[in-house]
Write an enzyme that holds these catalytic residues in place. Structure first.
Site, short mmCIF file in Angstrom:
data_model
loop_
_atom_site.label_atom_id
_atom_site.label_comp_id
_atom_site.label_asym_id
_atom_site.label_seq_id
_atom_site.Cartn_x
_atom_site.Cartn_y
_atom_site.Cartn_z
N LEU A 119 0.87 -1.32 -0.03
CA LEU A 119 0.03 -0.02 -0.08
C LEU A 119 0.87 1.33 -0.07
CD1 LEU A 119 -2.51 -0.92 2.74
CD2 LEU A 119 -2.79 -1.36 0.22
N GLU A 120 0.67 1.91 -0.99
CA GLU A 120 1.27 3.36 -0.96
C GLU A 120 0.49 4.40 -0.60
OE1 GLU A 120 3.48 5.99 -4.69
OE2 GLU A 120 2.81 3.92 -4.82
N ILE A 121 0.81 5.14 0.16
CA ILE A 121 -0.08 6.10 0.74
C ILE A 121 0.55 7.73 0.40
CG2 ILE A 121 -1.03 7.67 2.62
CD1 ILE A 121 -1.12 4.83 4.04
#
Length: 130
Positions: A119-121
């Site tokens: 997951l890239e925020i």
């Protein structure tokens, strides 16, 4: 011909564990569909959790937990997100680092959900204080 994304299926090994992570850690609203499917609301898009052993059809040819690489936009500055993750003892794998998003430059933090999905925020560079 197309206008947007309605939902994206995330295959998980444990629905309860995934619901806890996505709601507690990422703040997504939970909508239960049945015991094998749960929607996590991200604006008007649903991240739909499917249990690996579901009988729901049709489904992907090879639904595999941990194979997703997803970039999510943050409303909060990334330093606040990072402090939140640290408070919950969630490891940041990488970041903040500069990246290229769909509409321009972004800064991103990377972490993994309980099934190993990446997951890239992200946050647009233009919205961040200098």
């Amino acid at each position: 011909m197309l206008s947007g994304l309605d939902h994206l299926v995330i295959t998980v090994t444990d629905i309860s564990r995934a619901v806890d992570f996505y709601s507690r850690v990422l703040g997504l609203e939970v909508r239960y569909r049945d015991r094998e499917r749960v929607d996590l609301m991200l604006g008007d898009v649903a991240l739909r959790l499917h249990w690996t052993a579901t009988d729901v059809t049709p489904r992907a040819a090879t639904p595999t937990p941990g194979s997703l690489d997803l970039c999510l936009r943050s409303l909060l500055p990334l330093d606040e997100v990072q402090r939140h993750l640290e408070a919950l003892d969630v490891e940041v794998e990488l970041g903040p680092v500069p990246r290229q998003g769909a509409t321009g430059e972004i800064t991103s933090l990377y972490l993994r959900d309980p099934d190993g999905n990446l997951l890239e925020i992200s946050r647009p560079v233009k919205n961040q204080p200098s």
